[in-house]
Design a protein around this motif. Structure first.
Motif, PDB file in Angstrom:
ATOM      1  N   LEU A 730      80.721  10.412  47.826  1.00  0.00           N
ATOM      2  CA  LEU A 730      79.614   9.442  48.167  1.00  0.00           C
ATOM      3  C   LEU A 730      78.593   8.942  46.724  1.00  0.00           C
ATOM      4  CD1 LEU A 730      79.057   9.868  51.692  1.00  0.00           C
ATOM      5  CD2 LEU A 730      80.357   7.927  51.002  1.00  0.00           C
ATOM      6  N   SER A 733      81.074   7.506  44.518  1.00  0.00           N
ATOM      7  CA  SER A 733      81.687   6.175  44.885  1.00  0.00           C
ATOM      8  C   SER A 733      80.116   4.676  44.736  1.00  0.00           C
ATOM      9  CB  SER A 733      81.974   5.640  46.407  1.00  0.00           C
ATOM     10  OG  SER A 733      83.018   7.016  46.482  1.00  0.00           O
ATOM     11  N   LEU A 734      78.808   4.736  44.852  1.00  0.00           N
ATOM     12  CA  LEU A 734      77.780   4.729  45.059  1.00  0.00           C
ATOM     13  C   LEU A 734      77.971   4.218  43.868  1.00  0.00           C
ATOM     14  CD1 LEU A 734      75.793   5.671  47.813  1.00  0.00           C
ATOM     15  CD2 LEU A 734      76.452   3.399  47.803  1.00  0.00           C
ATOM     16  N   ALA A 739      80.177  -0.508  43.839  1.00  0.00           N
ATOM     17  CA  ALA A 739      79.324  -1.001  44.784  1.00  0.00           C
ATOM     18  C   ALA A 739      78.057  -1.883  44.653  1.00  0.00           C
ATOM     19  CB  ALA A 739      78.075   0.718  44.819  1.00  0.00           C
ATOM     20  N   TYR A 745      80.919  -3.110  50.527  1.00  0.00           N
ATOM     21  CA  TYR A 745      81.684  -1.878  50.641  1.00  0.00           C
ATOM     22  C   TYR A 745      79.624  -1.382  50.323  1.00  0.00           C
ATOM     23  CZ  TYR A 745      83.181   1.579  47.170  1.00  0.00           C
ATOM     24  OH  TYR A 745      83.810   2.595  46.711  1.00  0.00           O
ATOM     25  N   LYS A 748      78.479   0.174  53.563  1.00  0.00           N
ATOM     26  CA  LYS A 748      79.223   0.807  53.964  1.00  0.00           C
ATOM     27  C   LYS A 748      79.433   2.151  54.103  1.00  0.00           C
ATOM     28  CE  LYS A 748      83.450   2.393  56.914  1.00  0.00           C
ATOM     29  NZ  LYS A 748      83.235   3.525  56.177  1.00  0.00           N
ATOM     30  N   LEU A 749      79.029   1.758  52.172  1.00  0.00           N
ATOM     31  CA  LEU A 749      78.902   3.821  51.923  1.00  0.00           C
ATOM     32  C   LEU A 749      77.956   4.368  51.963  1.00  0.00           C
ATOM     33  CD1 LEU A 749      80.280   2.651  48.188  1.00  0.00           C
ATOM     34  CD2 LEU A 749      81.438   4.616  50.020  1.00  0.00           C
ATOM     35  N   ASP A 752      77.733   5.655  56.021  1.00  0.00           N
ATOM     36  CA  ASP A 752      78.546   6.957  55.792  1.00  0.00           C
ATOM     37  C   ASP A 752      78.332   8.067  55.184  1.00  0.00           C
ATOM     38  OD1 ASP A 752      80.928   5.457  56.403  1.00  0.00           O
ATOM     39  OD2 ASP A 752      81.445   5.570  54.592  1.00  0.00           O
TER      40      ASP A 752
END
Length: 807
Positions: A730, A733-734, A739, A745, A748-749, A752
């Motif tokens: 995560l 991804s961030l 992001a 998006y 959502k991250l 999560d």
């Protein structure tokens, strides 16, 4: 007050196509990217009115929402909006609405509440980008400052506002409706005190301040909601009406009752839990108000309170149900139980971590704020911290949620966890929620604090949903609490090894104590676990799962060393518990993890050892220190007169404990002392000790100052995403470009990532930043680079950094 006579000359084209805009979206072509001020003002007014329907304040919400952006009706602000002039926050637009309302409607000689209403509406319209002080610590009058401020193009703003948005006739009609709506509530507030002149009583002023916060909450909700809908090109779902809500609660109640029907009834303790649950169900028809759910640990209060809440919501067509827990460990378990019985996750919002950090700018809306929760869901699962922030924090995201409490059922689990410093604020807020907002508040605990004995108490009487019954309570007597004296930490470890037969839980007051005990016990022929707030939620879930497996393995010995995170709400059972001396509420909660389901056998009381830790320093934990001192007083009293108290966990013992706790606590310490020599927060939010001069206005509160120093705990913390399990992915991804530029998006991250966060103090973050241990992420979020152990969680010292995206 006569209308302003100065005329603003407009062309015919401007009259047909008003040049005054509220928002601009750069990603849409032509005029589709523009929202006019007229549309935004009306939408804000409508939404503010809607959320105040449960308290019959729709006209008040509509009027405050209508005038909130009147200051944007100037050419200067329009040039600023198009980035043609001025820097961020340099153009004032919040003063105009305040001045308009006060100039038109305030009259200090009035005999009714109309002037107070004008102040309430001014606070609501003028605070939508940040609270302001009516009287500050510098003696500046916030109302007078807004009435006399120059250079804000006030006359131009009002003239255009009346030309393009409304007229005096509509404003006058709305104001009179607001007076009609607010007068009964103001009369009710005056009746909530016994003083001869209640209007100038400190509690009355405090309640009036909460009323202004309620109106402001509606304006912020309307403003942010309409802004989000325009900027995101979407619409929020419509709210359910009364009959739809009744149907929703009926369906949820049916599902819960069907699942409850399979609950076991064979054992005595099961039948006792059924009796508690049935009594809660029967009392759901009672009128809304404040109730206690005072049942022993292991009494099934989560399901009992859920059953009461669903039936009560159905009977009274309540807006929503809000469950609060003091610790994430309790929230996680309660959430799992509630989801299992509701059987529809779409109805539930779980709110316990704000990874999005809002910029503190009084003039500008931070677009990241549009991603935060507004509690617009039927069932809210949240923390005590979030509830207290909703009541008292100055952040607009917290104020925005306040209206969601109206007409709702608020179940406060482990109510004894409310910090002692804010007992006055909390009890008065509960009175306000129940008597003004139409809420039902359920105070749950096995060790109910005597809030009726504090300086500013709950309004009595507070009925029990389950009245005390000696026969019923005896079913839950599964342990014997005994004090064994004082030991050093290494002696505690040795004592635990001597008492270990199958399983032992050791509960400490500090993370450092738990870490040292873990190291002292490491390497033995038993399974060893540690639990603390240094571990992210997912880490604690995984550890508890492994711990439960170990406890259920025949022939395997188990020791768990924990901080208070295991004390309440965690459905787990040990053969023996050792608790370092703390408040009796904590001691009894720890005892609730021992012989929880009578595993020791019928009539057998399992041992709970209370141990004083020599050389323990609790100076940085004053609430625990005071609780420990009150427990030591009880132990002395119990030793001298054991026949009077029977057991250390009896009702009489708990009453003595709280009496000692509150007796030793100075009055002002219950009122939230934030700085020695300065007025308490209760004072700042009521008659305000800083107010030394006569003022024509009723409101004198230092709202901004009070909210700026308010903290549930002594030091503020920041949630940081940790590289544990999926947390590492995560963080990566961030840290991506997607992001950075895709809000959906990013949201959502961040959602999560909630189970993969720990709360760090600012000094820890400063240290980690210097060590390249912090990764800045979009939305103001932070990621942890290394500094995390798979056994014990966050660690300050770490030589194995991954340097994820750090340059």
């Amino acid at each position: 007050m006569e209308p302003i006579k100065k005329q603003i000359c407009l062309s015919e084209g401007e009259k047909k196509n008003p040049p005054f805009l509220a928002h601009i979206r750069p990603d849409l072509p032509d005029k589709a990217n523009e929202q006019t001020l007229h549309v935004h003002s009306r939408n804000t007014a409508n939404y503010a009115a809607q959320v105040l329907i449960p308290v019959n304040l729709s006209s008040s919400g509509y009027l405050a929402g209508l005038v909130h952006d009147a200051g944007k009706y100037t050419r200067l602000f329009q040039r600023y909006l198009r980035f043609e002039e001025g820097t961020r926050g340099s153009v004032n637009h919040t003063f105009a609405g305040v001045r308009l309302l006060l100039e038109r409607y305030f009259n200090e000689n009035t005999e009714d509440f109309s002037s107070v209403v004008s102040e309430l509406l001014s606070l609501a319209s003028g605070g939508h980008h940040g609270l302001f002080d009516c009287i500050g610590n510098d003696q500046k009058n916030g109302f007078q400052h807004r009435l006399t401020k120059e250079g804000i193009s006030y006359e131009e703003a009002v003239q255009n506002f009346l030309l393009f948005c409304t007229d005096w006739a509509e404003l006058d009609r709305l104001f009179q409706s607001s007076v009609d709506e607010l007068t009964p509530l103001l009369n009710k507030i005056c009746s909530m005190t016994d003083e001869k002149n209640p209007f100038f009583d400190d509690e009355t002023a405090f309640y009036a301040g909460l009323l202004s916060r309620l109106l402001l909450s509606a304006v912020i909700e309307g403003d942010r909601r309409d802004t989000a809908e325009f900027m995101n090109d979407s619409h929020f779902p419509a709210s359910r009406n009364g009959n739809e809500r009744k149907q929703l609660w009926a369906e949820c109640l049916t599902r819960a009752e069907n699942k409850l029907s399979s609950f076991p009834k064979a054992a005595e303790i099961d039948r006792a839990r059924w009796s508690i649950s049935d009594q809660c169900r029967e009392r759901a028809v009672l009128p809304s108000g404040v109730f206690r759910l005072n049942v022993p640990t292991g009494g099934g209060k989560t399901l009992a309170s859920l059953r009461f809440a669903l039936a009560h919501a159905k009977h009274h067509k309540m807006q929503r149900i809000i469950f609060t827990s003091p610790l994430l460990s309790i929230l996680e378990q309660n959430a799992s139980v509630i989801r299992d019985y509701i059987q529809d996750d779409s109805l539930i919002l779980e709110h316990h971590s704000n990874l999005i950090r809002i910029k503190d700018d009084p003039q500008e809306l931070d677009t990241m704020e549009l991603l935060t929760e507004n509690w617009d869901a039927p069932i809210i699962l949240t923390t005590l911290v979030q509830l207290l922030n909703t009541l008292f924090s100055g952040k607009t995201t917290a104020i925005r949620r306040f209206h969601a409490l109206c007409g709702s059922i608020i179940v406060i689990d482990e109510v004894q966890s409310v910090p002692n410093k804010m007992l006055s604020l909390f009890s008065l807020a509960v009175n306000f929620l129940a008597e003004i907002c139409g809420a039902t508040v359920v105070l749950c605990s096995a060790t109910q604090p005597c809030i009726e004995k504090i300086t500013h108490p709950l309004h009595m009487p507070v009925p029990d949903l389950v009245p005390f019954s000696a026969d019923l309570w005896s079913s839950f007597q599964r342990t014997n609490i005994q004090y064994i004296g004082e030991l050093f930490l290494d002696e505690v470890a040795q004592f635990a090894l001597e008492k270990l037969q199958t399983s032992i839980l050791i509960v400490c007051n500090k993370k450092q104590e738990a870490e040292q005990l873990f190291q002292l016990l490491n390497g033995g022929d038993f399974d060893l676990f540690q639990l603390s707030a240094a571990m992210c939620v997912q880490h604690r879930r995984n550890t508890l799962e492994a711990l439960q497996k170990s406890l259920k393995t025949d022939g395997r010995k188990t020791i768990c060393v924990s901080t208070q995170v295991i004390e309440a709400g965690v459905d787990i059972s040990f053969a023996c518990v050792i608790r370092l001396t703390a408040g009796m509420d904590s001691v009894i909660q720890a005892a609730g993890r021992c012989n929880r389901n009578g595993e020791a056998g019928s009539g057998v009381l399992a041992p709970v050892y209370l141990v004083g830790l020599l050389e323990e320093n609790l100076s940085m934990l004053p609430d625990i220190q005071r609780g420990k001192a009150a427990t030591l007083e009880l132990l002395t009293e119990f030793k001298n007169r054991p026949e009077l108290y029977g057991r250390l966990d009896s009702d009489r013992s708990i009453e003595y404990y709280y009496h000692s706790l509150y007796h030793e606590m100075p009055k002002q310490n219950q009122d939230y002392v934030w700085h020695n020599g300065d007025p308490s927060l209760f004072s700042l939010l009521s008659l305000n000790g800083y107010c030394e001069k006569e003022t024509p206005y009723y409101f004198r509160q230092a709202f901004r100052l009070a909210s700026s120093v308010f903290q549930v705990f002594e030091e503020s913390t920041t949630d940081v995403i940790v590289p544990y399990d999926k947390g590492q992915d995560l963080i990566l991804s961030l840290n991506s470009g997607q992001a950075e530029w895709n809000p959906a998006y990013l949201k959502k991250l961040l959602e999560d990532a909630k189970p993969y966060t720990v709360s760090l103090y600012q000094y820890q973050i400063d240290y980690l930043e210097a060590e390249h241990g912090i990764i800045p992420l979009p939305g103001g979020a932070l990621g942890l680079n290394g500094h995390y152990s798979a056994k014990t969680g966050f660690i300050m010292e770490d030589t194995h950094l991954d340097f994820l995206g750090v340059t």
